[in-house]
Design an enzyme around this catalytic site. Sequence first.
Site, PDB file in Angstrom:
ATOM      1  N   HIS A 260       0.864  -1.188   0.000  1.00 14.92           N
ATOM      2  CA  HIS A 260       0.000   0.000   0.000  1.00 14.92           C
ATOM      3  C   HIS A 260       0.900   1.238   0.000  1.00 14.92           C
ATOM      4  O   HIS A 260       1.659   1.454  -0.937  1.00 14.92           O
ATOM      5  CB  HIS A 260      -0.939  -0.058   1.203  1.00 14.92           C
ATOM      6  CG  HIS A 260      -2.090   0.909   1.137  1.00 14.92           C
ATOM      7  ND1 HIS A 260      -2.403   1.643   0.018  1.00 14.92           N
ATOM      8  CD2 HIS A 260      -3.002   1.287   2.089  1.00 14.92           C
ATOM      9  CE1 HIS A 260      -3.468   2.400   0.266  1.00 14.92           C
ATOM     10  NE2 HIS A 260      -3.838   2.212   1.507  1.00 14.92           N
ATOM     11  N   HIS A 299      -1.568  -0.559 -12.622  1.00 16.36           N
ATOM     12  CA  HIS A 299      -2.578  -0.408 -11.570  1.00 16.36           C
ATOM     13  C   HIS A 299      -3.859  -1.072 -12.043  1.00 16.36           C
ATOM     14  O   HIS A 299      -4.319  -0.815 -13.160  1.00 16.36           O
ATOM     15  CB  HIS A 299      -2.824   1.063 -11.255  1.00 16.36           C
ATOM     16  CG  HIS A 299      -3.524   1.285  -9.939  1.00 16.36           C
ATOM     17  ND1 HIS A 299      -4.827   0.893  -9.719  1.00 16.36           N
ATOM     18  CD2 HIS A 299      -3.083   1.837  -8.776  1.00 16.36           C
ATOM     19  CE1 HIS A 299      -5.166   1.213  -8.478  1.00 16.36           C
ATOM     20  NE2 HIS A 299      -4.129   1.779  -7.887  1.00 16.36           N
ATOM     21  N   ASP A 340       2.932   5.689  -7.383  1.00 15.25           N
ATOM     22  CA  ASP A 340       4.149   5.424  -6.605  1.00 15.25           C
ATOM     23  C   ASP A 340       5.391   5.815  -7.394  1.00 15.25           C
ATOM     24  O   ASP A 340       6.328   6.417  -6.841  1.00 15.25           O
ATOM     25  CB  ASP A 340       4.212   3.945  -6.205  1.00 15.25           C
ATOM     26  CG  ASP A 340       3.086   3.543  -5.288  1.00 15.25           C
ATOM     27  OD1 ASP A 340       2.836   4.274  -4.316  1.00 15.25           O
ATOM     28  OD2 ASP A 340       2.432   2.523  -5.551  1.00 15.25           O
TER      29      ASP A 340
END
Length: 392
Positions: A260, A299, A340
Amino acid sequence: MTTVNIDQYNQYMENDWISAEDALAKLSIKPQSLYAYVSRGLLRSQADPNDSRKSLYSHHDVRALLERKRRPRGRADVAAAAISWGDPVLESGISTVRDGQLYFGPDLAIDLASYATLEDVAAKHWAVSIAASDQPSFPIPSASTAKARGYAFLADEASNGTPSLGRTLDALANRDGVRLLSGFADAMIGARHVGDIHTRLQAAWQLSDADGDIIRRALILLSDHELNPSAFAVRVAASTGPPLAAAVLAGYATLNGPRHGNASSLAMQFLTDATQTNDLGSLIGQHSRLGGYTMGFGHALYPAGDPRAINLLGALNMPPKLAEIITETEHMLGHKPNIDAALSAMAMTLNLPKGAPFCLFAISRMAGWLAHAMEQVASGQMIRPRANFVPR
């Protein structure tokens, strides 16, 4: 041997697309479920050539979903499928992913990122007009790392806070919400500065106004992301009625996992290693064996590319080598950079201190966590699923 008439085939494909209203009616579902099918790759969509604001959906895929729904499934099977990237499991008006874009209420997150502050978006997420204007003052925890100071601040607030059960939204937002958002930011920064949160970070990290505006943009894009693991943890905790600080502490603990919020540290390591090697292919092979989003690419909700990453990377003036690495990695993996990778690229471009991506992630997500906690309290429902017992 069957001969395919290309003109007939093309006409069939053109007629295969139906409106959202037709798809919803045929599937007997709500819009949230329709968007979930798209994000999971079960239902193809495309822009309506007659109205770019609307989407069309594959009739072929709708028929396949109907056939799938007709198969008998037990309640346990349905619930299990919904837990991991499945259909929506509760109602929320905070944010949603639709047609490959992140929305905060009716607004595109990337639109708000062009001008809003985190405090503005927090008020939007909380559905209140923030009355408190003074910046609360707290002792800064003495821990040596931002992560540890975040834990210390929230634990102290949780142990001394007022239970949320039975309190109004305005009371929760203007007393507890403002206090927690501001105090948590100061704790993570490790020093007290004045102004909006992005200006405090700018001062702490000694950035230019232009770079401070990129920090502001990142905070908006990260402020909420539908029902992610940390938001769900917050809602489970909030459903029992504890102080808001206790609920968001559950979210903060969940964020700390490498699958996460800490995924940004893995992405940062990859990009750092990539700038120091001449064999990008071998490096990708080493990192890919770790599994998951370890390099910050791909993703599940954004098969066409994470709009948050696209927006943030577009605002950066990256060093040419770093930009080349991101492009080459995208080509080798077949996945576009996610948030990220974008956070890591931002930290490297702006020369931010170690741990800055996680710090930004946690501070910004506090606005969303508080929104989920308040929304759950207002619902009056306790989250208590049943376990499917399997003998060992």
